[in-house]
Write a protein that holds these residues in place. Structure first.
Motif, PDB file in Angstrom:
ATOM      1  N   LEU A  76       0.837  -1.383   0.014  1.00  0.00           N
ATOM      2  CA  LEU A  76       0.062   0.017  -0.056  1.00  0.00           C
ATOM      3  C   LEU A  76       0.922   1.134  -0.023  1.00  0.00           C
ATOM      4  O   LEU A  76       1.797   1.211   0.617  1.00  0.00           O
ATOM      5  CB  LEU A  76      -0.859  -0.008   1.116  1.00  0.00           C
ATOM      6  CG  LEU A  76      -1.950   0.964   1.415  1.00  0.00           C
ATOM      7  CD1 LEU A  76      -3.177   0.256   0.504  1.00  0.00           C
ATOM      8  CD2 LEU A  76      -2.511   0.702   2.899  1.00  0.00           C
ATOM      9  N   ARG A  79      -0.057   6.718   3.427  1.00  0.00           N
ATOM     10  CA  ARG A  79      -0.902   7.922   3.195  1.00  0.00           C
ATOM     11  C   ARG A  79      -0.765   8.774   4.324  1.00  0.00           C
ATOM     12  O   ARG A  79      -0.541   8.562   5.535  1.00  0.00           O
ATOM     13  CB  ARG A  79      -2.464   7.381   3.438  1.00  0.00           C
ATOM     14  CG  ARG A  79      -2.891   6.327   2.473  1.00  0.00           C
ATOM     15  CD  ARG A  79      -3.519   6.452   1.448  1.00  0.00           C
ATOM     16  NE  ARG A  79      -4.267   5.739   1.013  1.00  0.00           N
ATOM     17  CZ  ARG A  79      -4.094   4.685  -0.066  1.00  0.00           C
ATOM     18  NH1 ARG A  79      -2.733   4.270  -0.116  1.00  0.00           N
ATOM     19  NH2 ARG A  79      -4.958   4.084  -0.480  1.00  0.00           N
ATOM     20  N   GLU A  81      -2.604  10.355   6.237  1.00  0.00           N
ATOM     21  CA  GLU A  81      -3.801  10.303   7.369  1.00  0.00           C
ATOM     22  C   GLU A  81      -3.058   9.427   8.151  1.00  0.00           C
ATOM     23  O   GLU A  81      -3.603   9.194   9.582  1.00  0.00           O
ATOM     24  CB  GLU A  81      -5.016  10.036   6.984  1.00  0.00           C
ATOM     25  CG  GLU A  81      -5.329   8.850   6.083  1.00  0.00           C
ATOM     26  CD  GLU A  81      -5.255   9.084   4.563  1.00  0.00           C
ATOM     27  OE1 GLU A  81      -4.865  10.141   4.271  1.00  0.00           O
ATOM     28  OE2 GLU A  81      -6.298   8.310   3.874  1.00  0.00           O
ATOM     29  N   ASN A 171      -2.693  -0.823  10.561  1.00  0.00           N
ATOM     30  CA  ASN A 171      -3.509  -0.019   9.607  1.00  0.00           C
ATOM     31  C   ASN A 171      -3.968  -1.224   8.613  1.00  0.00           C
ATOM     32  O   ASN A 171      -3.444  -1.469   7.669  1.00  0.00           O
ATOM     33  CB  ASN A 171      -2.804   1.133   8.822  1.00  0.00           C
ATOM     34  CG  ASN A 171      -3.555   1.497   7.450  1.00  0.00           C
ATOM     35  OD1 ASN A 171      -4.784   1.405   7.644  1.00  0.00           O
ATOM     36  ND2 ASN A 171      -2.566   2.156   6.692  1.00  0.00           N
ATOM     37  N   PRO A 172      -5.059  -1.879   8.933  1.00  0.00           N
ATOM     38  CA  PRO A 172      -5.545  -2.797   8.577  1.00  0.00           C
ATOM     39  C   PRO A 172      -6.304  -2.618   7.159  1.00  0.00           C
ATOM     40  O   PRO A 172      -6.760  -1.598   7.031  1.00  0.00           O
ATOM     41  CB  PRO A 172      -6.297  -3.751   9.488  1.00  0.00           C
ATOM     42  CG  PRO A 172      -6.959  -2.445  10.033  1.00  0.00           C
ATOM     43  CD  PRO A 172      -5.988  -1.520  10.361  1.00  0.00           C
ATOM     44  N   PRO A 173      -6.624  -3.797   6.415  1.00  0.00           N
ATOM     45  CA  PRO A 173      -7.620  -3.538   5.150  1.00  0.00           C
ATOM     46  C   PRO A 173      -8.949  -3.256   5.810  1.00  0.00           C
ATOM     47  O   PRO A 173      -9.495  -4.162   6.372  1.00  0.00           O
ATOM     48  CB  PRO A 173      -7.605  -4.933   4.602  1.00  0.00           C
ATOM     49  CG  PRO A 173      -6.774  -5.872   5.376  1.00  0.00           C
ATOM     50  CD  PRO A 173      -5.929  -5.260   6.475  1.00  0.00           C
ATOM     51  N   TYR A 174      -9.496  -2.155   5.525  1.00  0.00           N
ATOM     52  CA  TYR A 174     -10.875  -1.759   6.255  1.00  0.00           C
ATOM     53  C   TYR A 174     -11.877  -1.248   5.222  1.00  0.00           C
ATOM     54  O   TYR A 174     -13.071  -0.841   5.370  1.00  0.00           O
ATOM     55  CB  TYR A 174     -10.696  -0.950   7.399  1.00  0.00           C
ATOM     56  CG  TYR A 174      -9.759   0.531   6.965  1.00  0.00           C
ATOM     57  CD1 TYR A 174     -10.516   1.625   6.116  1.00  0.00           C
ATOM     58  CD2 TYR A 174      -8.588   0.641   7.587  1.00  0.00           C
ATOM     59  CE1 TYR A 174      -9.849   2.343   5.868  1.00  0.00           C
ATOM     60  CE2 TYR A 174      -8.007   1.632   7.271  1.00  0.00           C
ATOM     61  CZ  TYR A 174      -8.484   3.096   6.403  1.00  0.00           C
ATOM     62  OH  TYR A 174      -7.732   3.944   6.092  1.00  0.00           O
ATOM     63  N   ILE A 175     -11.616  -1.433   3.793  1.00  0.00           N
ATOM     64  CA  ILE A 175     -12.656  -0.938   2.924  1.00  0.00           C
ATOM     65  C   ILE A 175     -13.610  -2.248   2.501  1.00  0.00           C
ATOM     66  O   ILE A 175     -12.973  -3.351   2.388  1.00  0.00           O
ATOM     67  CB  ILE A 175     -11.918  -0.472   1.520  1.00  0.00           C
ATOM     68  CG1 ILE A 175     -10.995   0.461   1.852  1.00  0.00           C
ATOM     69  CG2 ILE A 175     -12.983  -0.132   0.303  1.00  0.00           C
ATOM     70  CD1 ILE A 175      -9.985   0.922   0.692  1.00  0.00           C
ATOM     71  N   VAL A 187      -5.867   3.598  -6.241  1.00  0.00           N
ATOM     72  CA  VAL A 187      -6.446   2.198  -5.326  1.00  0.00           C
ATOM     73  C   VAL A 187      -6.450   0.851  -6.184  1.00  0.00           C
ATOM     74  O   VAL A 187      -5.906  -0.067  -5.849  1.00  0.00           O
ATOM     75  CB  VAL A 187      -7.621   2.638  -4.681  1.00  0.00           C
ATOM     76  CG1 VAL A 187      -8.138   1.531  -3.989  1.00  0.00           C
ATOM     77  CG2 VAL A 187      -7.582   3.695  -3.387  1.00  0.00           C
ATOM     78  N   ALA A 194      -4.458  -5.614   0.962  1.00  0.00           N
ATOM     79  CA  ALA A 194      -4.064  -4.484   1.894  1.00  0.00           C
ATOM     80  C   ALA A 194      -5.115  -3.630   2.202  1.00  0.00           C
ATOM     81  O   ALA A 194      -5.273  -2.621   2.986  1.00  0.00           O
ATOM     82  CB  ALA A 194      -2.555  -3.988   1.541  1.00  0.00           C
ATOM     83  N   LEU A 195      -6.417  -3.435   1.349  1.00  0.00           N
ATOM     84  CA  LEU A 195      -7.292  -2.555   1.205  1.00  0.00           C
ATOM     85  C   LEU A 195      -8.541  -2.947   1.941  1.00  0.00           C
ATOM     86  O   LEU A 195      -9.177  -2.564   2.478  1.00  0.00           O
ATOM     87  CB  LEU A 195      -7.482  -2.093  -0.408  1.00  0.00           C
ATOM     88  CG  LEU A 195      -6.294  -1.320  -0.897  1.00  0.00           C
ATOM     89  CD1 LEU A 195      -6.458  -1.396  -2.449  1.00  0.00           C
ATOM     90  CD2 LEU A 195      -6.222   0.005  -0.406  1.00  0.00           C
ATOM     91  N   GLU A 225      -6.188   2.241  12.724  1.00  0.00           N
ATOM     92  CA  GLU A 225      -6.648   3.160  11.459  1.00  0.00           C
ATOM     93  C   GLU A 225      -7.869   2.397  11.118  1.00  0.00           C
ATOM     94  O   GLU A 225      -8.110   1.251  10.933  1.00  0.00           O
ATOM     95  CB  GLU A 225      -5.765   3.277  10.337  1.00  0.00           C
ATOM     96  CG  GLU A 225      -6.171   4.222   9.530  1.00  0.00           C
ATOM     97  CD  GLU A 225      -5.295   4.929   8.455  1.00  0.00           C
ATOM     98  OE1 GLU A 225      -4.178   5.093   8.948  1.00  0.00           O
ATOM     99  OE2 GLU A 225      -5.774   4.610   7.163  1.00  0.00           O
TER     100      GLU A 225
HETATM  101  N1  GLN Z   1      -6.827   4.780   3.676  1.00  0.00           N
HETATM  102  C1  GLN Z   1      -6.989   3.813   2.302  1.00  0.00           C
HETATM  103  C2  GLN Z   1      -7.767   4.327   1.218  1.00  0.00           C
HETATM  104  O1  GLN Z   1      -8.681   4.805   1.723  1.00  0.00           O
HETATM  105  C3  GLN Z   1      -7.098   2.390   2.822  1.00  0.00           C
HETATM  106  C4  GLN Z   1      -6.313   1.944   3.337  1.00  0.00           C
HETATM  107  C5  GLN Z   1      -6.464   0.546   4.409  1.00  0.00           C
HETATM  108  O2  GLN Z   1      -7.499  -0.365   3.985  1.00  0.00           O
HETATM  109  N2  GLN Z   1      -6.008   0.379   5.340  1.00  0.00           N
HETATM  110  O3  GLN Z   1      -7.708   4.181   0.232  1.00  0.00           O
END
Ligand code: GLN
Length: 263
Positions: A76, A79, A81, A171-175, A187, A194-195, A225
């Motif tokens: 990834l 970022r 943030e 900062n895990p995959p959180y989408i 993206v 990772a996303l 995150e």
């Molecule tokens: N912040 C990233 C995004 O919005 C996602 C990173 C994540 O999933 N850790 O593209």
């Protein structure tokens, strides 16, 4: 220098990369002749950018917490943030004499390495499922002179040694799998694992929070995150796992971006 369909800043960044010069040099040498080789090299990079590849992958690096990190499409792109996660971690570590820190899903190593550089008295362990990502993370640690112990595996499964961390960050995959952002912009070129968790976006977060009960010292802290709309959910998950003093912190865009708590 020839016309380009690229925005001016990207055009300049690619030329800086090809010529290996700072931006001021470009401005002062605007009318210098370029070799055919240099023009060809630029055209290749320009074509990659016009095809949508992220600048960070084309240039092979991205700045984070004041350090230049090597990045490839195996990791990834760091970022801005995510600097909030590192700053929060550093505040937690302030005044602790030999803290033990764990970064889960380290990717390029940006979070773990930035913590290790700013807090050299800490022992920093960082995991990732992806072996190619760990190659990039190792390279970054070596180039930047950071001492981080890397381990390969899924979240806590990567760990064999001591429990008793003072601080866990991730900062895990959180989408969420259905989020249209996954098909847009930079993206699209980043590692999918990772996303997204391929589910509701909270699967990895749930696992990390529940696992932390075993891996943190009493009084230890976990900070994660998460997505722009996940803070309330994530706070509930922390509270459900008996974390105390659960709080969310806002990033520079005023979005609750990091949530944490204490055992
Ligand atoms: N912040 C990233 C995004 O919005 C996602 C990173 C994540 O999933 N850790 O593209």
């Amino acid at each position: 220098m020839a016309d380009s369909r690229l925005p001016r800043l990207e055009f300049q960044m690619l030329w800086q990369h090809v010529l290996d010069v700072p931006r001021v040099w470009l401005i002062a040498h605007d009318t210098d002749a370029l070799s055919t080789e240099q023009l060809q090299q630029f055209s290749l990079l320009e074509a990659r950018r016009l095809a949508g590849e992220p600048m960070a992958y084309i240039l092979g690096q991205r700045e984070f917490m004041g350090h230049d990190f090597v990045v490839s499409s195996d990791v990834l792109i760091p970022r801005p943030e995510t600097e909030l996660l590192v700053e929060t971690a550093l505040q937690e570590l302030h005044g602790k004499s030999q803290p033990r820190v764990l970064d889960l899903g380290t990717g390029s190593g940006a979070v773990a390495i930035s913590i290790a550089l700013a807090c050299p008295q800490a022992t920093v362990v960082a995991t990732d499922l992806s072996q190619p990502a760990l190659v990039v993370a190792n390279e970054n640690a070596n180039r930047l002179g950071a001492k981080v112990q890397f381990a390969q595996g899924s979240w806590y499964d990567a760990l064999t040694g001591n429990k008793g961390f003072d601080l866990i960050v991730s900062n895990p995959p959180y989408i969420a799998a259905c989020d249209p952002h996954l098909a847009q912009g930079d993206v699209r070129h980043e590692p999918l694992g990772a996303l997204t968790d391929h589910g509701d976006g909270l699967a990895a977060i749930r696992l990390i929070i529940s696992g932390a009960l075993q891996w943190l010292k009493p009084g230890g802290a976990l900070f994660l995150e998460h997505g722009w709309d996940q803070a309330a959910h994530v706070r509930e998950l922390f509270e459900f796992s008996r974390f105390e003093r659960v709080l969310s912190l806002k990033d520079l865009a005023d979005i609750e971006r990091v949530t944490g708590g204490y055992l």
